[in-house]
Motif scaffolding. Sequence first.
Motif, PDB file in Angstrom:
ATOM      1  N   TYR A 179      -5.290   9.661  -0.822  1.00  0.00           N
ATOM      2  CA  TYR A 179      -5.875   8.420  -1.346  1.00  0.00           C
ATOM      3  C   TYR A 179      -4.961   7.050  -1.305  1.00  0.00           C
ATOM      4  CZ  TYR A 179      -8.073   5.604  -5.067  1.00  0.00           C
ATOM      5  OH  TYR A 179      -8.742   4.671  -5.907  1.00  0.00           O
ATOM      6  N   ASP A 180      -5.463   5.964  -1.056  1.00  0.00           N
ATOM      7  CA  ASP A 180      -4.718   4.808  -1.059  1.00  0.00           C
ATOM      8  C   ASP A 180      -4.857   3.929  -2.137  1.00  0.00           C
ATOM      9  OD1 ASP A 180      -5.786   4.571   2.443  1.00  0.00           O
ATOM     10  OD2 ASP A 180      -3.945   4.552   1.789  1.00  0.00           O
ATOM     11  N   TYR A 181      -3.563   3.313  -2.501  1.00  0.00           N
ATOM     12  CA  TYR A 181      -3.268   2.807  -3.658  1.00  0.00           C
ATOM     13  C   TYR A 181      -3.088   0.957  -3.011  1.00  0.00           C
ATOM     14  CZ  TYR A 181      -3.283   6.736  -6.656  1.00  0.00           C
ATOM     15  OH  TYR A 181      -3.879   8.061  -7.430  1.00  0.00           O
ATOM     16  N   ARG A 241      -0.126   5.623   0.320  1.00  0.00           N
ATOM     17  CA  ARG A 241      -1.034   6.798   0.047  1.00  0.00           C
ATOM     18  C   ARG A 241      -0.419   8.061  -0.186  1.00  0.00           C
ATOM     19  NH1 ARG A 241      -4.306   7.581   5.898  1.00  0.00           N
ATOM     20  NH2 ARG A 241      -4.958   5.795   4.910  1.00  0.00           N
ATOM     21  N   SER A 242      -1.218   8.496  -1.270  1.00  0.00           N
ATOM     22  CA  SER A 242      -0.795   9.598  -2.125  1.00  0.00           C
ATOM     23  C   SER A 242      -0.739  10.924  -1.238  1.00  0.00           C
ATOM     24  CB  SER A 242      -1.726   9.817  -3.131  1.00  0.00           C
ATOM     25  OG  SER A 242      -2.851  10.613  -2.540  1.00  0.00           O
ATOM     26  N   ASN A 281       0.770  -1.308   0.160  1.00  0.00           N
ATOM     27  CA  ASN A 281      -0.069  -0.104   0.059  1.00  0.00           C
ATOM     28  C   ASN A 281       0.715   1.171  -0.121  1.00  0.00           C
ATOM     29  OD1 ASN A 281      -0.764   2.252   2.404  1.00  0.00           O
ATOM     30  ND2 ASN A 281      -2.501   1.605   0.897  1.00  0.00           N
TER      31      ASN A 281
END
Length: 116
Positions: free
Chosen positions: A103-105, A98-99, A96
């Motif tokens: 936002y979580d990718y 987080r931007s 994971n």
Amino acid sequence: VQLVESGGGLVQPGGSLRLSCVASGFTFSRYQLNWYRQPPGKERELVARITGAGDSIDYVDSVKGRFAISRDNAKNTVYLQMNSLKPDDTAVYYCNVRSSLGYDYWGQGTQVTVSS
């Protein structure tokens, strides 16, 4: 952003696995990377995290002393070395990031099964 995990599999209790997550689409060295896991029928939990420079690392209590997170910024890759595996470590493991906007990718996940 793309995160691709690999390295999962079936292992006996006490065994070891090394997970890898190759990242692309962002400036890898600037971001904290995280490993999460989701056991069957349970919620996803944070297992380990590492800052962009690798100078700060944290683990959930249940894996301290057994797991080690590391990263190679030249290869855009984060690793999770898992030793002394237990049946309770059975889960899908996710990479994971987080931007900066929160936002979580997530990657697609890799299955780890610890069983005799």
